[in-house]
Structures are given as structure tokens and as C-alpha cells.
Design a protein around this motif. Structure first.
Motif, PDB file in Angstrom:
ATOM      1  N   LEU A  54      23.430 -20.214 -20.866  1.00  0.00           N
ATOM      2  CA  LEU A  54      24.871 -20.189 -21.097  1.00  0.00           C
ATOM      3  C   LEU A  54      25.229 -21.001 -22.329  1.00  0.00           C
TER       4      LEU A  54
ATOM      5  N   LEU B  61      22.913 -26.217 -10.429  1.00  0.00           N
ATOM      6  CA  LEU B  61      24.114 -25.435 -10.114  1.00  0.00           C
ATOM      7  C   LEU B  61      25.346 -26.088 -10.723  1.00  0.00           C
TER       8      LEU B  61
ATOM      9  N   THR C 249      25.582 -25.503 -14.391  1.00  0.00           N
ATOM     10  CA  THR C 249      26.055 -24.151 -14.687  1.00  0.00           C
ATOM     11  C   THR C 249      27.552 -24.046 -14.440  1.00  0.00           C
ATOM     12  N   LEU C 250      27.998 -24.612 -13.310  1.00  0.00           N
ATOM     13  CA  LEU C 250      29.422 -24.501 -12.977  1.00  0.00           C
ATOM     14  C   LEU C 250      30.277 -25.215 -14.011  1.00  0.00           C
TER      15      LEU C 250
ATOM     16  N   PHE D  84      31.093 -23.157 -16.794  1.00  0.00           N
ATOM     17  CA  PHE D  84      32.111 -22.147 -16.544  1.00  0.00           C
ATOM     18  C   PHE D  84      33.502 -22.767 -16.619  1.00  0.00           C
ATOM     19  N   VAL D  85      33.575 -24.068 -16.240  1.00  0.00           N
ATOM     20  CA  VAL D  85      34.865 -24.744 -16.344  1.00  0.00           C
ATOM     21  C   VAL D  85      35.239 -24.892 -17.813  1.00  0.00           C
TER      22      VAL D  85
ATOM     23  N   LEU E 111      23.627 -13.301 -16.042  1.00  0.00           N
ATOM     24  CA  LEU E 111      23.836 -14.198 -17.187  1.00  0.00           C
ATOM     25  C   LEU E 111      24.952 -13.707 -18.098  1.00  0.00           C
TER      26      LEU E 111
ATOM     27  N   PRO F 102      29.726 -14.871 -17.888  1.00  0.00           N
ATOM     28  CA  PRO F 102      30.796 -15.627 -18.563  1.00  0.00           C
ATOM     29  C   PRO F 102      31.807 -14.722 -19.249  1.00  0.00           C
TER      30      PRO F 102
ATOM     31  N   GLN G 299      33.643 -16.037 -12.123  1.00  0.00           N
ATOM     32  CA  GLN G 299      32.816 -16.908 -12.961  1.00  0.00           C
ATOM     33  C   GLN G 299      32.188 -18.019 -12.142  1.00  0.00           C
ATOM     34  N   LEU G 300      32.966 -18.565 -11.191  1.00  0.00           N
ATOM     35  CA  LEU G 300      32.430 -19.646 -10.372  1.00  0.00           C
ATOM     36  C   LEU G 300      31.466 -19.113  -9.328  1.00  0.00           C
TER      37      LEU G 300
ATOM     38  N   PRO H  40      27.215 -17.891 -10.647  1.00  0.00           N
ATOM     39  CA  PRO H  40      26.052 -18.785 -10.704  1.00  0.00           C
ATOM     40  C   PRO H  40      25.519 -19.104  -9.320  1.00  0.00           C
ATOM     41  N   GLY H  41      26.433 -19.307  -8.360  1.00  0.00           N
ATOM     42  CA  GLY H  41      25.985 -19.560  -6.995  1.00  0.00           C
ATOM     43  C   GLY H  41      25.198 -18.386  -6.452  1.00  0.00           C
TER      44      GLY H  41
END
Lengths: 318, 670
Positions: free
Chosen positions: A154, A306, A309-310, A313-314, B412, B415, B423-424, B427-428
Motif C-alpha cells: 500500500l 493489520l 494496513t488499517l 487506509f485512514v 491490494l 484502496p 476500505q477498512l 485488509p481484515g
């Protein structure tokens, strides 16, 4: 010309990782010995061990199948291919597009898969214990590693290691929280994957806590040598991976001259030595943990991956 | 004659194998003949599907005067159906080939063969159906025929209860489908797919239809928590039927979901996709965890089917999310991953069920703890099964890795999605899929290691002999296809591009022009993977190192007793058992997720009885959801039982009260 240079760099990379890997193991052992006020074996000792093992005859258990004999070479080859694709001293690897970071993780997974199967082949209790614990560690380490890969992908916009490393070397990166988390997660995964303290003890035998050594207990001679080289290659791979992603300084850019490559090699040797010393220091400072604490340890890596990664995204700049 | 006519004729031929089996099944050579005929017809179907995918052409349609008089039976062959026909044909061919040899071990061929051909034919008709009535009729025939196949071993109480649960769950699933198609047809009642696709509906109705399809098709495919019938029913059938049910029938169910969700339904709001993604990734993790703690070879494979269906649903949800945001190229990437995984799972799951069937035929045992050491007794089966487990564990360079890799590449790209919730979430979901993949590797180390490696754990395993050549040929074909899909994934992806294009309106870049069969899903700078080169490098590295070591260092070898730290025990039971092997994972993850418990019964000092240790685990959905529901239904039925023993006076009173209540309700309604 470019093709020849690329092939040279790729070939050099394959030789360099193979030649340096036992040395790194020797260095870690030496530093650990010095830190515990022992003199320790010379740094070159693993090379001598490997040569001696190579020359010895193989004592094969009576009911070992072909799988047991093929596995060492398969494990070695899979690890070697993975190690050959992680940039060490130069970025312009000719075959870097063969496998991206996800595929490299999976290649190491293949090596683990066959090692665990080989551990079960003779049908001894020790082989079973090692294989069963190894797959448990793998079940946590692999997702943690993949989440770290997600974070890197990312940030850099690619899972291709040479692209990631080039991006990390550029000034566009800056300091990011997510990268810090990824680094910690990757270090935890590296410790677990390489059977180091506190997850496993590479120097132990006849202990109920052992994992890697239990799987390879039945191996001898050249088979054992191949597995030892593969293990050393894996350690070098992780150090090189951490170095190339988080400390990409001094690596020769694609298509640069001979001098840049020599400088890159020197920088890589320095990074490798630093990694070895740090690992040995960490190992002497910490105690081995119970095997059922390992999921918590690796769970921390999973959560860090995790979270990293999160965070991205924020905000893409975190 | 169009391709569709030929395909319908072939399906009709498969259906006709049913009546033909009635006199033939008990004759010597009859089962082999019937299986051979099914293999030929399936192979023709597969070739037809491949041809329809490769040769570009408009979809062909046909209306036969069957079914509802005012509707007729509509059939249609387009790219999406063609892809699934290919999956069905290939799976059917392999299973039938295997059946030629395996059929000799069938206890009651008369209970299997009359349903076997029609089962294949009904699945084909589901794919060709172009109106709701034909679709549901074929779907229900498929369910009932497979139910009959599950019940083939009707003297076994486990098979009986499995088929009962299956029948109930199939009924619930079909009901959800009935509602879904009712909503799709709308008040106008246009049941032909063309009319359904042309109709307009609001986002609420669209989402309701999608969720009903998720329940209906999902229960047939094995989505958590509607999966409970699957690990009971799939293993109970004869092994080649298990291969068909796990490898092919779950895919037909997925086809139903894709056909409605991507083709008939029109645009779906983005907020429907997280449900599919969450359900998919939960299914994947739960399925593989249950596979990790189970001790029955065929049930492990059935649970692993649930995992793979979860992975596919996660990919489908991702495709829905991208499509809802108009990102057709990325939707195509996710759907390509889903379809590729559908094909791959058919290949390796059929292969593994056949290997488990071969082990069953050779030893008569399905529990892992009775097996072991079969690599010595059944070398060919062991090698082919090794290909299967490597593929299903998603290891390069085989096909399972290629499709999972594509799915990760799709995740991937998340985004780019505008919704923060997605988006949140993604990844989970990616982490859960990675966990599922790693657990799959753990599961299949255990599966393979305990069945094929080590020493025999029972007399039956010690005396096993290799299976017949037909079975081996079927498995070898599937193993070769696994390898082909792994090293030349580009050829597969380009072939299924028309199907993806039909469903999403986009496509991924063409792959066949890339050098060294490299996969480049988006751009070369972002990611690429070449299974061919990875295989070449590994083979080269292993061969050269082995040659060099043997040449330069030493090639001497001596056999001796196992070392085992000085205490080699000769009894096969001193090895790790299936329960022992899964103990670390059971302890680390199983406490709540699979309700794992361990009991130690320690006799007091002086007591000579042995201490006992028991490990339990089970399906949480079954224990927490289904058993209470069944108990509630049973309790209610017992209560209502008193209604059977009333006097006539009370019955009349009851009727009167109900009438009044209904009338009151009616007045309130108006």
C-alpha cells in the motif's frame, strides 16, 4: 549489454547469498558465545561442518521413502529461489519479475510444507512433534507476513520487491507509523520463521521444546547439509529482506556501474553483520518461551500488521 | 445443429443413462459400461464448453415445448454457462473414468448408477436453463438425485442421518431460491431470464434478492453457517460421487449466485458486497479450522471444500464491490480470481477425493488414525495425492497458488474504493484469507503425513495394495491439469475472459503474450508472477544441487534403524496421531471457534486403571444454532401434540375462535 549486466547481477546475487549464508550463522553463533563469555567456534565453522556433512555417508532410516530423500533438495531449491529474488546488493535483478513478495512468502511456505512432510516420513514421535508445531507456527507467521506485505504494497504501490526497495530508497517515503509497525511485525515473523529464541532454540537437542531440530532429527550426511544450508539461506533471506525494505541505503541502482555494485556489496556485508550482531544480542537477552505462548507472540505480529494496513487506509501519509 | 442443441442432446444422453442403468447396473461389466458412457458424454460436454469459450459467437438460445405450457423451457448457451460446462464436463469425465475402476468396489451398484448419469445431466441443465422454472426444476432434480446418491449406503445409520439433514437443508435452500426468483420475476411474472434481466427494481429489492441467493445457493455451496449438511453428506456418498459433489455441485451452486448476482440482477448497491465478503472470509476460516481438527479423511476434504467456497465467495464479494463503483477492470480481476479458483478447486478437490477413495478401497478405512505408511504400499496414488495437497495448500508453482495470488492482488487494489467501510474491511478480510491459506497448508501436511507417510497404524494399512489403472489415470489427468493451471495460468485466464466479460463488462489485460507465461494482472510494475519460471528454477536448483553433491561430495548410503533420539518404537501407534498433530492449532485457535475441549481422567494413586485423555471438538454452528433450533421445533411439536386429543366440542370452539380472529384481522387490514 543491459541483459548481460542483469544476468551478471542475478548470477552474482545467487552466488553471494549461497556463499554468505553459512557465514551469517557462524557470526551469530560467535557473537552469542562472546556475549556469554565463551570463546565460541570460529565464524567459518559452519562452512567446515557443511563440508564434513557433505562427505559423510547418509544413514537412512529403514522405512524412509523417496519423499525423505527428495525433500532436502526441494527445500534447498525453493529457499534458494526465494533468496535469489530478494535484492541484496543491487536492485537490477534480471528475474525479479518472476515472483513478487507474496510469491516469495509462498515459496518459503513450500519449503516449510516439504520439511514438515519429511519430518513425518520416518514415523517417529519426534518428527511428528516438530511437524505439528512447525505448521502451527506457520499458520500464524504466514498471515502476519502477508499483512506486512499488504502494508508495504500500500505504501509503495507494488508487491514487486525491486519496486518496493526503489521506492523506499526515494525521499518520498518519510517517517511513517505504519512502516514502524510493519518492521516490528516482520522482525517477529523472521524470528519465528528461522526457529530462533524465543520461539525455538537452534542449539538444542533432546528437549520437548524443539521444533525445527525435531523435524530434521532423522537426517544425516549430505541430506542434513542441504537442510542446514537451506536454513542458513532462510536466515540470510530475512535479514536481506528487512535490510532491502527498511534500510535500502547503498544498494546499486539498476544499470549502474561496477563501482556502485562493489559499494552495494560492501553495504550489504555491513547490514548483514549488523543484523547478525543484533539477532545474537537479542537472543542472549531473552529466554525461550513455552510453545503455547508462541501464538500470542505471533498474534502480536499479526495485529501489528493489520494495524499498519488499517492506518494506511485512514491516511495514506501515516 | 447449434452448439446448444448438441449440448442439450448430450445432457439428455446423461439423463437417459438413468433408465439404462436399471437393467445394466447388476450385470457384470454393466457399471464399467455406464461409467464409460458417462465419461464419454462428459468429455464431449467439456470440449463443447471449451469450444464455446474459445470461439467467439453470440449466445445461442432455444425454446423447447416442455414444462409450463405458457412458458416453455428456455435454454441458452453463453460464455458464463460455457465456462461452468467446462468445469462440469472435466469433473464429470474424471469422476466417471475413476468410476470405471472404482465401480467394482461398489456394494450396491443398483443404488448408485441409476442416479449417477442423471445427476450429471441435471447439473448440466441448471447451467443451460434460461428461465426460472427450468432452472429451479433442474436445481431440485440435482439436489434430489445427489440425495439419492448420498443414501446409496442406506444400511449405514450415519449415511441415513446425513441424507436426512441434506434433504432438510436442500429444502430450505430451494425455498430461498423460490423467493429470490419470485422477487426477480416481480408482479408481472416474467419468468424467462431475458425478461428478468430487463426488469427494473429498487436497491432494496435487489439486495434482498442477492441475500436470498446467498442463502439459497450458499447453502448448496456450503457457506457458513448453512454448511452443516456438507461435511455429513459429501463423505457418505461413494468416493467418485463425493468428488462430483464437492468438486462440481458446489460450483453449480456458485454459478447460480454468479448468474443472478452479476448477470440477471443488474446493478447492486455497494453496501451489499461487505456481507458477501464477510461471509466468505468467515466461511473460509471456519471451514479450514474444522478441517484441521477432524479425523476422517473424507470429512476433512469436505470441510476444506467449505474453506474454498468461502475464498470464492470473498472474491465474488470483492468483484461486487468493484462493480458497484464502476471499476469494471478490477471487478474483472476479482471475478477472474473467483472463476479460476472455481476451476482449480474442482481439479484438486476431485483429485483428493479420488485419492481418499483409493485409500478407502485399498484399506477399507477412512479414519486417519487407522492409516499411515501408504507411500510404500500405494506409490502412484501417494505421488498423485502429493500433487493434490501441494495444489490445495496454495503452494507455488501449482494452480491453487496462482488463483489465490490473483485474489490477493485484487484485495491490494482496494484502496481505490471510495467507501471507507470497504476500505477498512478488506485488509481484515485479506488477513483472514491469508490465515485460511496458512491453515490449509497445516491441514494438508496433517492429511498427507498421517495417511501416506510414517508407518502403518493398522493391519489394513499394512496390507494395502495399489488401486487399478482407471482410477490412477483419472487422478493423473487431474494432477496434470493442476500443473498446467499452475505453470500456464495465462492460457486459462485468457480462455475464461469471455465469461468474466459477460458478468462484469470488463476484462484483465490479455496474458498469453507475456514472456515466460508471466501473470500480470494489472501492470508489470505492480505485480507479476511466473509459475513456469518458478518451477523451472526449483527443478533446476534441486537437480543441479543433487547432481553436484552426488558427484563431488558423497553418494554413499546405508539403511539403518530410525534414530528417534535413541528410543525408536516399532509400534505404529507410537507415532503422532491425527488428534495429537492438530493439538497446537486446536489449543491456539480452537477454544471458542471449534469448541475444543480436553479431558484428562487420572485415576487416584494406587488405582491400576490407565489414565485417559480425550480431546473433543465440534462444529459450533451445529451445536449452538442447529441443535437448539431442532430442540425448539421438537419441544413445540410435543406441546402441540395435545391438539390431537381434544373433544369435538373443543375442536369446534377452536375453529370458531380462529375464524373470528381471521375476520378481525381482515377488517383491520382493510
Amino acid at each position: 549489454m543491459e541483459l548481460i549486466l542483469g544476468l551478471l547481477v542475478q548470477g552474482g546475487q545467487m552466488l553471494v547469498v549461497l556463499l554468505l549464508a553459512p557465514g551469517l550463522v557462524g557470526l551469530v553463533r560467535k557473537v552469542r558465545a562472546r556475549l556469554t563469555r565463551r570463546r565460541g567456534a570460529p565464524v567459518l565453522q559452519p562452512y567446515r561442518d557443511l563440508l564434513r556433512l557433505m562427505k559423510k555417508e547418509v544413514v537412512l532410516a529403514e522405512n524412509a521413502s523417496w519423499m525423505f530423500r527428495v525433500a532436502p533438495y526441494t527445500i534447498f531449491a525453493a529457499t534458494w529461489v526465494a533468496a535469489a529474488l530478494v535484492p541484496t546488493f543491487a536492485l537490477g535483478l534480471q528475474f525479479s519479475w518472476t515472483a513478487d513478495l507474496i510469491a516469495i512468502v509462498a515459496l518459503l511456505g513450500s519449503a516449510r510444507f516439504f520439511l514438515a512432510l519429511a519430518g513425518m516420513d520416518v514415523g517417529t514421535a519426534f518428527g511428528g512433534i516438530g511437524a505439528s508445531r512447525e505448521v502451527m507456527i506457520g499458520a500464524f507467521a504466514e498471515p502476519a507476513m502477508l499483512l506486512t506485505v499488504f502494508t508495504l504494497a500500500l505504501v509503495a504501490g507494488s508487491t514487486q520487491l525491486s519496486v518496493v526497495a526503489a521506492f523506499m530508497a526515494s525521499p518520498a517515503v518519510g517517517l511513517r507509523v505504519s512502516l514502524g509497525m510493519a518492521l516490528v511485525a516482520l522482525v517477529i515473523v523472521a524470528i519465528a520463521e528461522n526457529a530462533r529464541i524465543p520461539v525455538d532454540n537452534p542449539a538444542t537437542h533432546l528437549e520437548l521444546t524443539m521444533v525445527h531440530e525435531a523435524m530434521v532429527l532423522e537426517y544425516s550426511g549430505r541430506h542434513l547439509a542441504m537442510i542446514e544450508i537451506a536454513a542458513a539461506l532462510k536466515l540470510l533471506l530475512y535479514v536481506a529482506l528487512i535490510a532491502c525494505v527498511f534500510f535500502p541505503w547503498g544498494m546499486a541502482a539498476a544499470g549502474s556501474g561496477v563501482l556502485a555494485h562493489l559499494l552495494g556489496l560492501a553495504a550489504f556485508l555491513l547490514k548483514l553483520a549488523a543484523g547478525g550482531v543484533l539477532l545474537a544480542t537479542f537472543e542472549t537477552a531473552i529466554a525461550k518461551m513455552r510453545v503455547f505462548r508462541v501464538p500470542d507472540f505471533l498474534g502480536a505480529a499479526l495485529m501489528l500488521g493489520l494495524l499498519g494496513t488499517l492506518l494506511l487506509f485512514v491516511s495514506r501519509s501515516l | 445443429m447449434t452448439a446448444l442443441d448438441a449440448a442439450l442432446l448430450l445432457s439428455g444422453g446423461l439423463l437417459a443413462l438413468g433408465p439404462a442403468a436399471l437393467p445394466l447396473a447388476r450385470r457384470p461389466g454393466g457399471p464399467a459400461l455406464l461409467h464409460g458412457a458417462a465419461a464419454t458424454l462428459s468429455a464431449a460436454l467439456a470440449l463443447l464448453g471449451l469450444w464455446a469459450l474459445v470461439a467467439p459467437g453470440a449466445p445461442v438460445q432455444a425454446v423447447l415445448p416442455l414444462g409450463l405450457p405458457w412458458l416453455g423451457a428456455h435454454f441458452r448457451l453463453d460464455a458464463l454457462a460455457a465456462f461452468f460446462i467446462l468445469v462440469l464436463g472435466a469433473g464429470g469425465t474424471a469422476a466417471s473414468l475413476y468410476g470405471i475402476g472404482y465401480g467394482r468396489h461398489l456394494e450396491a451398484p443398483g443404488r448408485v448408477l441409476p442416479f449417477y448419469g442423471p445427476f450429471l445431466g441435471a447439473m448440466a441443465l441448471v447451467l443451460f436453463a434460461d428461465d426460472a422454472f427450468t432452472f429451479l426444476l433442474s436445481w431440485e432434480s440435482m439436489s434430489l438425485l445427489s440425495w439419492a446418491l448420498v443414501l446409496a449406503d442406506h444400511r449405514n445409520p450415519e449415511a441415513r442421518s446425513a441424507s436426512y439433514v441434506y434433504l432438510l437443508m436442500a429444502g430450505i435452500g430451494t425455498m430461498a431460491l423460490l423467493f429470490a426468483f419470485g422477487l426477480l420475476a416481480g408482479p408481472g411474472g416474467g419468468y424467462a431470464f431475458a425478461a428478468i434481466a430487463a426488469a427494473e427494481r429498487g436497491p432494496g429489492v435487489t439486495a434482498a434478492i442477492l441475500f436470498l441467493m446467498l442463502a439459497g445457493a450458499g447453502s448448496k455451496a456450503g457457506v457458513f453457517p448453512l454448511h452443516v449438511w456438507l461435511p455429513l453428506a459429501h463423505p457418505a456418498a461413494p468416493s467418485h460421487v463425493s468428488a462430483l459433489m464437492s468438486g462440481v455441485m458446489t460450483k453449480i451452486a456458485l454459478y447460480g449466485f454468479i448468474r443472478v448476482g452479476f448477470d440477471l440482477l443488474g446493478p447492486v448497491a455497494w453496501w451489499a458486497s461487505p456481507v458477501v465478503i464477510v461471509l466468505g472470509s468467515t466461511t473460509a476460516v471456519m471451514g479450514i479450522l474444522l478441517a484441521n481438527v477432524d479425523r476422517d479423511a473424507k470429512r476433512i476434504l469436505a470441510y476444506s471444500t467449505i474453506e474454498n467456497v468461502g475464498v470464492i465467495f470473498a472474491a465474488l464479494g470483492l468483484a461486487l464491490a468493484f462493480r458497484a463503483n464502476g471499476m469494471t477492470a478490477l471487478a474483472a480481476l476479482a471475478l477472474t480470481a473467483a472463476l479460476f479458483h472455481i476451476l482449480n478447486h474442482m481439479l484438486f478437490k476431485s483429485l483428493l477425493f479420488m485419492a481418499a477413495g483409493a485409500v478407502l478401497a485399498a484399506t477399507g478405512r477412512r479414519t486417519l488414525d487407522a492409516l499411515g505408511g501408504l507411500i510404500h504400499r500405494m506409490p502412484a496414488t501417494a505421488f498423485l495425492a502429493l500433487v493434490g495437497v501441494t495444489a490445495i495448500a496454495a503452494l507455488p508453482p501449482l494452480n491453487g497458488f496462482a488463483s489465490e495470488w490473483l485474489l490477493f492482488q485484487g484485495i491490494l487494489q482496494s484502496p481505490g474504493l471510495p467507501q471507507p467501510a470497504l476500505q477498512l474491511l478488506l485488509p481484515g478480510a485479506g488477513g483472514m484469507l491469508a490465515l485460511a491459506a496458512a491453515l490449509a497448508a497445516a491441514c494438508f501436511v496433517r492429511f498427507y503425513g498421517i495417511i501416506f507417510l510414517g508407518r502403518p497404524r493398522s493391519e489394513a494399512a499394512a496390507g494395502a495394495v495399489e488401486v487399478d489403472r482407471w482410477s490412477l489415470a483419472a487422478m493423473a489427468g487431474l494432477a496434470l491439469l493442476c500443473l498446467f493451471g499452475g505453470i500456464l495460468p495465462g492460457a486459462v485466464l485468457d480462455t475464461l475472459a469471455p465469461a468474466v466479460g459477460l458478468a462484469t463488462g470488463g476484462r484483465i489485460p490479455p496474458q498469453l503474450g507475456n514472456s515466460w507465461a508471466t501473470l500480470v494482472p494489472v501492470t508489470a510494475g505492480q505485480s507479476s508472477y511466473s509459475g513456469l519460471l518458478v518451477l523451472a528454477f526449483i527443478t533446476f536448483g534441486a537437480m543441479t544441487s543433487a547432481w553436484l553433491v552426488h558427484r563431488l561430495a558423497s553418494h554413499r548410503l546405508r539403511r539403518g534403524p530410525a534414530w528417534d533420539c535413541g528410543f525408536p518404537l516399532t509400534d505404529g501407534r507410537s507415532q503422532y496421531s491425527a488428534g495429537g498433530f492438530s493439538q497446537p492449532i486446536r489449543r491456539a485457535l480452537g477454544g471458542t471457534l471449534v469448541a475444543a475441549r480436553e479431558h484428562v481422567v487420572m485415576p487416584p494413586p494406587g488405582d491400576m486403571r490407565p489414565a485417559r485423555h480425550a480431546a473433543e471438538s465440534g462444529d459450533v454452528a451445529w451445536m449452538r444454532l442447529y441443535l437448539p433450533a431442532a430442540a425448539a421445533v421438537g419441544g413445540l411439536a410435543t406441546r402441540l401434540n395435545t391438539l390431537q386429543f381434544l373433544t369435538i366440542r373443543r375442536y369446534l370452539g377452536l375453529v370458531f375462535v380462529s375464524l373470528i380472529l381471521l375476520l378481525v384481522g381482515l377488517t383491520q387490514w382493510n
